[in-house]
Design an enzyme around this catalytic site. Structure first.
Site, PDB file in Angstrom:
ATOM      1  N   ALA A  30       0.806  -1.218   0.000  1.00 46.40           N
ATOM      2  CA  ALA A  30       0.000   0.000   0.000  1.00 46.40           C
ATOM      3  C   ALA A  30       0.841   1.270   0.000  1.00 46.40           C
ATOM      4  O   ALA A  30       0.401   2.306  -0.498  1.00 46.40           O
ATOM      5  CB  ALA A  30      -0.935  -0.003   1.211  1.00 46.40           C
ATOM      6  N   THR A  34       0.377   5.518  -1.696  1.00 44.51           N
ATOM      7  CA  THR A  34       0.031   6.676  -0.873  1.00 44.51           C
ATOM      8  C   THR A  34       0.345   7.975  -1.595  1.00 44.51           C
ATOM      9  O   THR A  34      -0.346   8.986  -1.395  1.00 44.51           O
ATOM     10  CB  THR A  34       0.757   6.630   0.480  1.00 44.51           C
ATOM     11  OG1 THR A  34       2.168   6.500   0.260  1.00 44.51           O
ATOM     12  CG2 THR A  34       0.277   5.451   1.317  1.00 44.51           C
ATOM     13  N   GLN A 107       0.451  -6.647  -3.408  1.00 44.07           N
ATOM     14  CA  GLN A 107      -0.628  -6.808  -2.444  1.00 44.07           C
ATOM     15  C   GLN A 107      -1.745  -5.804  -2.724  1.00 44.07           C
ATOM     16  O   GLN A 107      -2.787  -5.859  -2.083  1.00 44.07           O
ATOM     17  CB  GLN A 107      -0.095  -6.585  -1.025  1.00 44.07           C
ATOM     18  CG  GLN A 107       0.925  -7.615  -0.571  1.00 44.07           C
ATOM     19  CD  GLN A 107       1.508  -7.248   0.782  1.00 44.07           C
ATOM     20  OE1 GLN A 107       2.218  -6.259   0.925  1.00 44.07           O
ATOM     21  NE2 GLN A 107       1.200  -8.045   1.796  1.00 44.07           N
ATOM     22  N   HIS A 127      -3.871 -10.191  -3.739  1.00 46.86           N
ATOM     23  CA  HIS A 127      -5.102  -9.900  -3.002  1.00 46.86           C
ATOM     24  C   HIS A 127      -6.236  -9.481  -3.922  1.00 46.86           C
ATOM     25  O   HIS A 127      -7.209  -8.867  -3.472  1.00 46.86           O
ATOM     26  CB  HIS A 127      -4.825  -8.830  -1.947  1.00 46.86           C
ATOM     27  CG  HIS A 127      -3.878  -9.295  -0.880  1.00 46.86           C
ATOM     28  ND1 HIS A 127      -3.145  -8.438  -0.087  1.00 46.86           N
ATOM     29  CD2 HIS A 127      -3.524 -10.550  -0.483  1.00 46.86           C
ATOM     30  CE1 HIS A 127      -2.401  -9.130   0.747  1.00 46.86           C
ATOM     31  NE2 HIS A 127      -2.613 -10.425   0.525  1.00 46.86           N
ATOM     32  N   CYS A 138     -20.630 -18.615  -9.715  1.00 50.70           N
ATOM     33  CA  CYS A 138     -20.366 -19.000 -11.106  1.00 50.70           C
ATOM     34  C   CYS A 138     -19.155 -18.303 -11.723  1.00 50.70           C
ATOM     35  O   CYS A 138     -18.719 -18.665 -12.812  1.00 50.70           O
ATOM     36  CB  CYS A 138     -21.593 -18.750 -11.981  1.00 50.70           C
ATOM     37  SG  CYS A 138     -21.985 -17.002 -12.283  1.00 50.70           S
ATOM     38  N   CYS A 161     -26.200 -12.279  -8.375  1.00 49.94           N
ATOM     39  CA  CYS A 161     -25.875 -12.597  -9.765  1.00 49.94           C
ATOM     40  C   CYS A 161     -27.151 -12.979 -10.525  1.00 49.94           C
ATOM     41  O   CYS A 161     -27.842 -13.925 -10.135  1.00 49.94           O
ATOM     42  CB  CYS A 161     -24.872 -13.738  -9.803  1.00 49.94           C
ATOM     43  SG  CYS A 161     -24.487 -14.350 -11.455  1.00 49.94           S
ATOM     44  N   ASN A 227      10.600   1.196   2.688  1.00 47.69           N
ATOM     45  CA  ASN A 227       9.365   1.305   3.455  1.00 47.69           C
ATOM     46  C   ASN A 227       9.555   2.344   4.540  1.00 47.69           C
ATOM     47  O   ASN A 227      10.634   2.445   5.141  1.00 47.69           O
ATOM     48  CB  ASN A 227       8.998  -0.044   4.088  1.00 47.69           C
ATOM     49  CG  ASN A 227       7.572  -0.085   4.582  1.00 47.69           C
ATOM     50  OD1 ASN A 227       6.630   0.133   3.816  1.00 47.69           O
ATOM     51  ND2 ASN A 227       7.394  -0.356   5.871  1.00 47.69           N
TER      52      ASN A 227
END
Length: 257
Positions: A30, A34, A107, A127, A138, A161, A227
């Protein structure tokens, strides 16, 4: 020994590592987005501090949970609909185009890698993807505009659906939902085969996704972590950098001379 690099040193070290690498892989979280105006999850004011995640089993079992999940989804989409790829996204797309990056494991669910020009074949979305929806029974795909139209027309009631009556959910992985087997296998293969693994904007606390840097390191890859906050993997890295990811990768966003 791991050291904390300043901005200039981080750029120089990355340049040298890319020059030596034959199979470099990026792992994005993430923190990469940002810069684009999309808040992360765990920092103060992040998305999880505002809304407790809705577990997958609750989504399946309760229509009220599905209604709330879609209400939150559309509220976030309205807030972040103008987000565009940042310098980090552009740099990674450029590195892929130049053959200096073999693939990206992400991610993130915001679709900004694709918007920057990264082809699906080079991207592993652990993800899922929040830019469309699928039927959980389905597998039929639905565009978000279709879901939103019916959601609002029904006064905030999540649509089912039309094809099979199954629950329609954004194409993301929720807490308690099984990870996508094909994407996990692709990520494992990239991690095992790489000789340089670069983490960008991930706290590395969400498993099993966070295990891929360790897989890479155990197979002899050099590890770099960009990071804001320290991670449990910092001691295994060649170096770490706390500067803004866009600042660090800005030189790589330009075509090679």
């Amino acid at each position: 020994m791991t050291f904390e690099a300043d901005l200039k040193t981080a750029q120089q070290e990355l340049t040298a590592l890319f020059a030596e690498a034959h199979h470099a892989v990026a792992f994005t979280g993430a923190g990469l987005s940002t810069e684009c105006g999309i808040p992360d999850f765990r920092s103060p004011g992040g998305l999880w501090s505002q809304n407790k995640p809705i577990p997958f089993q609750d989504f399946l079992a309760h229509r009220a949970a599905r209604n709330e999940a879609w209400r939150r989804k559309f509220a976030m989409d309205t807030a972040f609909s103008g987000a565009l790829p940042g310098r980090g996204h552009v740099a990674l797309a450029r590195l892929l185009e130049e053959g200096r990056l073999a693939g990206i494991i992400t991610q993130n669910i915001d679709g900004l890698h694709q918007a920057s020009g990264v082809p699906d074949a080079a991207l592993v979305e652990l993800h899922g993807n929040g830019t469309y929806a699928t039927c959980l029974d389905c597998g039929r795909r639905y565009e978000l505009a279709w879901v939103r139209e019916r959601f609002e027309a029904a006064g905030g009631e999540a649509p089912d659906c039309p094809a099979c009556g199954g629950a329609v959910k954004s194409a993301t992985i929720s807490f308690g939902q099984a990870m996508p087997e094909q994407e996990m296998a692709r990520a494992a293969a990239l991690s095992e085969d790489c000789d340089l693994f670069i983490v960008l904007g991930s706290s590395l606390v969400v498993y099993p996704a966070a295990g891929f840097p360790l897989i890479a390191r155990r197979n002899g890859a050099r590890l770099v972590i960009l990071n804001r906050e320290p991670t449990d993997f910092d001691p295994f890295a060649e170096f770490v950098a706390r500067d803004d990811i866009g600042d660090v990768l800005a030189p790589f966003a330009c075509p090679a001379l």
